[in-house]
Every structure is written in structure tokens, then in C-alpha cells.
Design a protein around this motif. Structure first.
Motif, PDB file in Angstrom:
ATOM      1  N   VAL A   9       0.861  -1.178   0.000  1.00 35.91           N
ATOM      2  CA  VAL A   9       0.000   0.000   0.000  1.00 35.91           C
ATOM      3  C   VAL A   9       0.900   1.230   0.000  1.00 35.91           C
ATOM      4  O   VAL A   9       1.750   1.375   0.873  1.00 35.91           O
ATOM      5  CB  VAL A   9      -0.918   0.015   1.245  1.00 35.91           C
ATOM      6  N   PRO A  10       0.740   2.128  -0.961  1.00 34.99           N
ATOM      7  CA  PRO A  10       1.551   3.349  -0.978  1.00 34.99           C
ATOM      8  C   PRO A  10       1.355   4.158   0.306  1.00 34.99           C
ATOM      9  O   PRO A  10       0.257   4.206   0.860  1.00 34.99           O
ATOM     10  CB  PRO A  10       1.018   4.121  -2.187  1.00 34.99           C
ATOM     11  N   ILE A  11       2.412   4.802   0.761  1.00 34.66           N
ATOM     12  CA  ILE A  11       2.374   5.541   2.024  1.00 34.66           C
ATOM     13  C   ILE A  11       1.262   6.582   2.047  1.00 34.66           C
ATOM     14  O   ILE A  11       0.593   6.753   3.055  1.00 34.66           O
ATOM     15  CB  ILE A  11       3.755   6.180   2.310  1.00 34.66           C
ATOM     16  N   HIS A  12       1.008   7.249   0.926  1.00 37.99           N
ATOM     17  CA  HIS A  12      -0.009   8.310   0.950  1.00 37.99           C
ATOM     18  C   HIS A  12      -1.431   7.765   1.099  1.00 37.99           C
ATOM     19  O   HIS A  12      -2.361   8.531   1.279  1.00 37.99           O
ATOM     20  CB  HIS A  12       0.114   9.214  -0.278  1.00 37.99           C
ATOM     21  N   PHE A  13      -1.615   6.431   1.046  1.00 37.29           N
ATOM     22  CA  PHE A  13      -2.921   5.824   1.290  1.00 37.29           C
ATOM     23  C   PHE A  13      -3.038   5.259   2.705  1.00 37.29           C
ATOM     24  O   PHE A  13      -4.119   4.885   3.129  1.00 37.29           O
ATOM     25  CB  PHE A  13      -3.197   4.698   0.299  1.00 37.29           C
ATOM     26  N   LYS A  14      -1.937   5.186   3.432  1.00 38.15           N
ATOM     27  CA  LYS A  14      -1.948   4.593   4.763  1.00 38.15           C
ATOM     28  C   LYS A  14      -2.413   5.606   5.801  1.00 38.15           C
ATOM     29  O   LYS A  14      -2.094   6.787   5.721  1.00 38.15           O
ATOM     30  CB  LYS A  14      -0.549   4.109   5.145  1.00 38.15           C
ATOM     31  N   MET A  15      -3.157   5.124   6.786  1.00 35.42           N
ATOM     32  CA  MET A  15      -3.574   5.989   7.893  1.00 35.42           C
ATOM     33  C   MET A  15      -2.476   6.086   8.936  1.00 35.42           C
ATOM     34  O   MET A  15      -2.294   7.132   9.543  1.00 35.42           O
ATOM     35  CB  MET A  15      -4.845   5.435   8.539  1.00 35.42           C
ATOM     36  N   THR A  16      -1.763   4.977   9.151  1.00 34.85           N
ATOM     37  CA  THR A  16      -0.683   4.959  10.131  1.00 34.85           C
ATOM     38  C   THR A  16       0.589   4.438   9.480  1.00 34.85           C
ATOM     39  O   THR A  16       0.547   3.683   8.515  1.00 34.85           O
ATOM     40  CB  THR A  16      -1.028   4.072  11.342  1.00 34.85           C
ATOM     41  N   LEU A  17       1.715   4.873  10.034  1.00 34.78           N
ATOM     42  CA  LEU A  17       3.021   4.477   9.526  1.00 34.78           C
ATOM     43  C   LEU A  17       3.847   3.901  10.663  1.00 34.78           C
ATOM     44  O   LEU A  17       3.687   4.308  11.814  1.00 34.78           O
ATOM     45  CB  LEU A  17       3.766   5.690   8.953  1.00 34.78           C
ATOM     46  N   THR A  18       4.748   2.994  10.339  1.00 32.56           N
ATOM     47  CA  THR A  18       5.730   2.563  11.317  1.00 32.56           C
ATOM     48  C   THR A  18       6.739   3.698  11.463  1.00 32.56           C
ATOM     49  O   THR A  18       6.772   4.622  10.637  1.00 32.56           O
ATOM     50  CB  THR A  18       6.454   1.283  10.857  1.00 32.56           C
ATOM     51  N   ILE A  19       7.575   3.613  12.475  1.00 30.76           N
ATOM     52  CA  ILE A  19       8.603   4.641  12.659  1.00 30.76           C
ATOM     53  C   ILE A  19       9.532   4.659  11.448  1.00 30.76           C
ATOM     54  O   ILE A  19       9.901   5.732  10.961  1.00 30.76           O
ATOM     55  CB  ILE A  19       9.373   4.416  13.978  1.00 30.76           C
ATOM     56  N   LYS A  20       9.866   3.492  10.943  1.00 26.47           N
ATOM     57  CA  LYS A  20      10.750   3.407   9.772  1.00 26.47           C
ATOM     58  C   LYS A  20      10.104   4.063   8.553  1.00 26.47           C
ATOM     59  O   LYS A  20      10.752   4.823   7.825  1.00 26.47           O
ATOM     60  CB  LYS A  20      11.097   1.950   9.477  1.00 26.47           C
ATOM     61  N   GLU A  21       8.815   3.783   8.314  1.00 28.33           N
ATOM     62  CA  GLU A  21       8.114   4.398   7.185  1.00 28.33           C
ATOM     63  C   GLU A  21       8.034   5.913   7.350  1.00 28.33           C
ATOM     64  O   GLU A  21       8.231   6.655   6.388  1.00 28.33           O
ATOM     65  CB  GLU A  21       6.698   3.822   7.061  1.00 28.33           C
ATOM     66  N   ALA A  22       7.748   6.373   8.566  1.00 30.50           N
ATOM     67  CA  ALA A  22       7.667   7.816   8.826  1.00 30.50           C
ATOM     68  C   ALA A  22       9.017   8.482   8.584  1.00 30.50           C
ATOM     69  O   ALA A  22       9.081   9.593   8.054  1.00 30.50           O
ATOM     70  CB  ALA A  22       7.186   8.070  10.254  1.00 30.50           C
ATOM     71  N   ALA A  23      10.095   7.796   8.935  1.00 30.43           N
ATOM     72  CA  ALA A  23      11.442   8.340   8.716  1.00 30.43           C
ATOM     73  C   ALA A  23      11.731   8.450   7.226  1.00 30.43           C
ATOM     74  O   ALA A  23      12.239   9.465   6.752  1.00 30.43           O
ATOM     75  CB  ALA A  23      12.478   7.460   9.409  1.00 30.43           C
ATOM     76  N   GLU A  24      11.397   7.423   6.462  1.00 29.50           N
ATOM     77  CA  GLU A  24      11.606   7.449   5.012  1.00 29.50           C
ATOM     78  C   GLU A  24      10.742   8.524   4.360  1.00 29.50           C
ATOM     79  O   GLU A  24      11.188   9.241   3.466  1.00 29.50           O
ATOM     80  CB  GLU A  24      11.285   6.083   4.411  1.00 29.50           C
ATOM     81  N   TYR A  25       9.517   8.648   4.828  1.00 39.96           N
ATOM     82  CA  TYR A  25       8.544   9.585   4.264  1.00 39.96           C
ATOM     83  C   TYR A  25       8.947  11.040   4.515  1.00 39.96           C
ATOM     84  O   TYR A  25       8.776  11.900   3.650  1.00 39.96           O
ATOM     85  CB  TYR A  25       7.185   9.290   4.891  1.00 39.96           C
ATOM     86  N   SER A  26       9.519  11.314   5.700  1.00 37.60           N
ATOM     87  CA  SER A  26       9.779  12.690   6.106  1.00 37.60           C
ATOM     88  C   SER A  26      11.245  13.100   6.047  1.00 37.60           C
ATOM     89  O   SER A  26      11.546  14.274   6.224  1.00 37.60           O
ATOM     90  CB  SER A  26       9.291  12.885   7.544  1.00 37.60           C
TER      91      SER A  26
END
Length: 69
Positions: A9-26
């Protein structure tokens, strides 16, 4: 046997992120995000048992209004 396929699921469709995903995203480090999640009244932390997740929309809004993190 049937191979189990994990849907991505692409990050922009997710309601919540893991810490790792949030780090990659931001582009904010994992340790910094973890420290932010530990702050009292953090507006974007969601606890699922003992696991900490990042509420994506609230995280985006928080970052949008900050000059320094």
C-alpha cells in the motif's frame, strides 16, 4: 501450495506508519521520530498494544507548522 502475496500500500494511502516508514517519508531520523513519539501529548502517536505507530495526517500537519524539530 499457494504463495501468499503481500499487498504493498503506498504511504499516501496509509492511515498509520511505522517509525521506519515515517522516517523514510519525512527524511527525519528514526531516533528523532521515536523521541518525538515519547513526548507527552504527542498529537500523532497511536499505541497498538506496546507498538507505537505514527498517524500520518497528524504527523504531516505537525511538521507543516514547525520551523525546527
Amino acid at each position: 501450495m499457494c504463495a501468499q502475496v503481500e499487498a504493498h500500500v503506498p504511504i499516501h494511502f496509509k492511515m498509520t506508519l511505522t517509525i521506519k516508514e515515517a522516517a523514510e517519508y519525512s527524511s527525519i531520523g528514526i531516533n528523532k521520530i521515536d523521541a518525538m513519539l515519547k513526548q507527552p501529548n504527542c498529537p500523532f502517536v497511536l499505541f497498538v498494544g506496546t507498538r507505537k505507530l505514527v498517524k500520518r495526517r497528524e504527523f504531516e500537519e505537525y511538521i507543516r507548522h514547525k520551523l525546527v524539530i
